[in-house]
Design a protein around this motif. Structure first.
Motif, PDB file in Angstrom:
ATOM      1  N   PHE A 234       0.514  -1.167   0.133  1.00 14.39           N
ATOM      2  CA  PHE A 234      -0.057  -0.228  -0.217  1.00 14.39           C
ATOM      3  C   PHE A 234       1.092   0.958   0.021  1.00 14.39           C
ATOM      4  O   PHE A 234       0.249   2.424  -0.515  1.00 14.39           O
TER       5      PHE A 234
ATOM      6  N   SER B 236       0.203   4.208  -6.115  1.00 12.28           N
ATOM      7  CA  SER B 236      -0.607   4.303  -5.541  1.00 12.28           C
ATOM      8  C   SER B 236      -2.028   3.471  -5.927  1.00 12.28           C
ATOM      9  O   SER B 236      -2.856   3.167  -6.165  1.00 12.28           O
ATOM     10  N   THR B 237      -2.468   4.730  -7.155  1.00 11.98           N
ATOM     11  CA  THR B 237      -3.629   4.905  -8.550  1.00 11.98           C
ATOM     12  C   THR B 237      -3.859   3.799  -8.894  1.00 11.98           C
ATOM     13  O   THR B 237      -4.422   2.925  -8.800  1.00 11.98           O
TER      14      THR B 237
ATOM     15  N   LYS C  95      -4.743   0.588  -6.931  1.00 14.48           N
ATOM     16  CA  LYS C  95      -5.722   1.297  -6.529  1.00 14.48           C
ATOM     17  C   LYS C  95      -6.220   0.420  -7.456  1.00 14.48           C
ATOM     18  O   LYS C  95      -7.678   0.105  -7.551  1.00 14.48           O
TER      19      LYS C  95
END
Length: 493
Positions: A85, A470-471, A474
């Protein structure tokens, strides 16, 4: 992806085994290894494994279990990162506590292990307590675990805070490895048995899987994931001697087992509670494998992903040269090359051709789509837009982002926010696409295809920004990067 693991069968077998262990004690302290929530490693190497299998299993024990979290003071002090994460261990701990509470699971408190009096540690403790969470302090014990007389004394475990628990199953878990879970369990057994409570210990394990071959790719993927801890899978000699049966365990558990067994006997007054470190574990994962070829292939992919991750971590100084070399040797042992990852060469080729950063994505069905960085969009933005166009059956030359929305954003970044790099990040690009989708059916169709990227493989020709990485996570993309910085700027690394 084709499933190679029967999660329902695994859950049933694991639940039955835990209930069997609980029958032996008034109170069972169960150390949960690995990720208790969002276990993406297990899902990647065992296609079909539910990333939240452990927490769903715990819900079967909702009225019998309570949870104690451990976090190492040193990990707080150095802001250790959870790679899945990109957040610190303490942030992940807070996130997980909130999730557990929402699910109706009882969280007892947080143990700060190997406590040191440092500002970051005390600040985090105050944050927990002011948020209504009980905290406990466990100290570094001189000579732990080998000096058994001292460890099992008032100056050893006796010096640690006693955690008052009320339920027959106490789950002891942590954001990551080396957080002091075992020491916390043993400390509690010391305190419980001094109070006349029959308390025992067991370990909830997933990896390594004891009843598959030592060099099975799934077990080697565990070695790759714990390369920084120097974990090595081994045949459990205690299990072989006791039962004449081959079982796989790892070096730390095997090395410490004689001492742990002695400590357990000293605390409980009972001998031969366990005859091997494998006996201590509750691990039914091997029985859930229903397609060995599929899980082998998935595990090989994971090893390649770990190879790139470790080499990027080395570039940042997060791991040493020895850790990177361990991954190099592991690939050689499996007769694999970094280029065996299908998305690697297309990303490299696009970067070489364009002279700029590039990203590649392998879509469901196997087609590989690439995108390069431009003055307007970063490589992740270009590649994701190209990918959803392919999935939507739209022509490559079609522009889905209207200048009506793009121009004000780039001007804002350049003129008002004084950004050195005004190109749109992936999150900014997707927000712009969603705005365009409100009035443009084509953009709306492309936007609807984002869910199909989940589980797809991706590779970048350079280390991504934390925002883009991070995107992509996700969105569910399994992304790796070449261990090269995007530019020579140190500040923007």
């Amino acid at each position: 992806m084709k499933k190679g693991f029967d999660n329902e069968l695994y859950m049933r077998r694991q639940t039955e085994e835990i209930r069997k262990r609980m029958q032996s004690f008034n109170k069972l302290y169960m150390e949960f290894g690995g990720k208790l929530f969002d276990d993406y490693h297990a899902a990647r190497v065992l296609p079909g494994f539910d990333v939240n299998a452990k927490i769903k299993l715990l819900q079967n024990f909702r009225d019998q279990a309570e949870i104690v979290f451990c976090i190492n003071a040193g990990d707080i002090a150095k802001s250790k990162i959870r790679a899945d994460f990109g957040i610190t261990y303490e942030r992940d701990l807070l996130r997980t506590i909130d999730i557990f509470r929402d699910l109706g699971l009882l969280v007892n408190g947080v143990v700060i292990t190997q406590y040191v009096d440092l500002p970051a540690v005390d600040t985090f403790r105050k944050l927990l307590e002011r948020g209504g969470m009980r905290t406990y302090i466990h100290h570094t014990i001189h000579g732990y675990p080998s000096d058994i007389d001292y460890v099992c004394s008032e100056d050893g475990f006796g010096r640690n805070d006693y955690i008052e628990t009320t339920r027959p199953l106490v789950v002891v878990t942590a954001p990551g490895a080396s957080s002091g879970k075992l020491a916390t369990c043993l400390s509690q057994l010391y305190h419980e048995n001094r109070r006349g409570i029959s308390a025992g210990y067991a370990k909830f394990e997933t990896f390594p899987i004891w009843n598959i071959p030592l060099k099975h790719p799934v077990n080697l993927a565990y070695e790759a994931a714990t390369a920084d801890l120097k974990d090595v899978n081994m045949i459990d000699p205690f299990h072989l001697e006791a039962y004449g049966e081959t079982a796989v365990n790892y070096n730390r558990d095997i090395e410490v087992f004689p001492i742990v067994r002695t400590i357990l006997s000293r605390i409980t007054g009972k001998s031969q509670l366990y005859r091997s470190p494998t006996d201590m574990g509750v691990n039914m994962a091997g029985f859930g494998i229903v397609d060995d070829e599929t899980v082998r292939k998935a595990a090989c992919e994971e090893i390649l992903r770990r190879y790139y991750q470790v080499h990027c971590d080395y570039k940042f100084g997060r791991v040493g040269e020895e850790t990177a070399e361990r991954l190099n040797l592991l690939l050689k042992q499996m007769e694999m090359r970094p280029e065996d990852r299908a998305v690697v060469e297309p990303a490299r080729a696009r970067a070489a051709e364009s002279g700029s950063a590039a990203l590649s994505i392998q879509l469901p069905g196997g087609r590989i789509v690439t995108g390069r960085a431009s003055e307007l969009l970063g490589a992740p933005s270009s590649c994701v837009l190209n990918a959803v166009k392919v999935l939507a059956g739209l022509p490559d030359e079609l522009h889905m982002l209207s200048p009506l929305f793009l121009d004000p954003i780039t001007e804002l970044k350049k003129d008002k926010l004084h950004s050195k790099d005004p190109t749109l990040t992936l999150s900014e690009t997707l927000i712009t696409l969603s705005i365009c989708a409100a009035t443009n059916p084509t953009a709306e169709l492309a936007l609807s295809k984002l869910d199909e990227l989940s589980g797809c493989e991706a590779h970048s020709s350079c280390i991504l920004s934390s925002s883009d990485a991070s995107t992509l996570r996700k969105l569910g993309l399994r992304v790796t990067c070449e261990p090269e910085f995007a530019s020579d700027d140190l500040y923007n690394v």
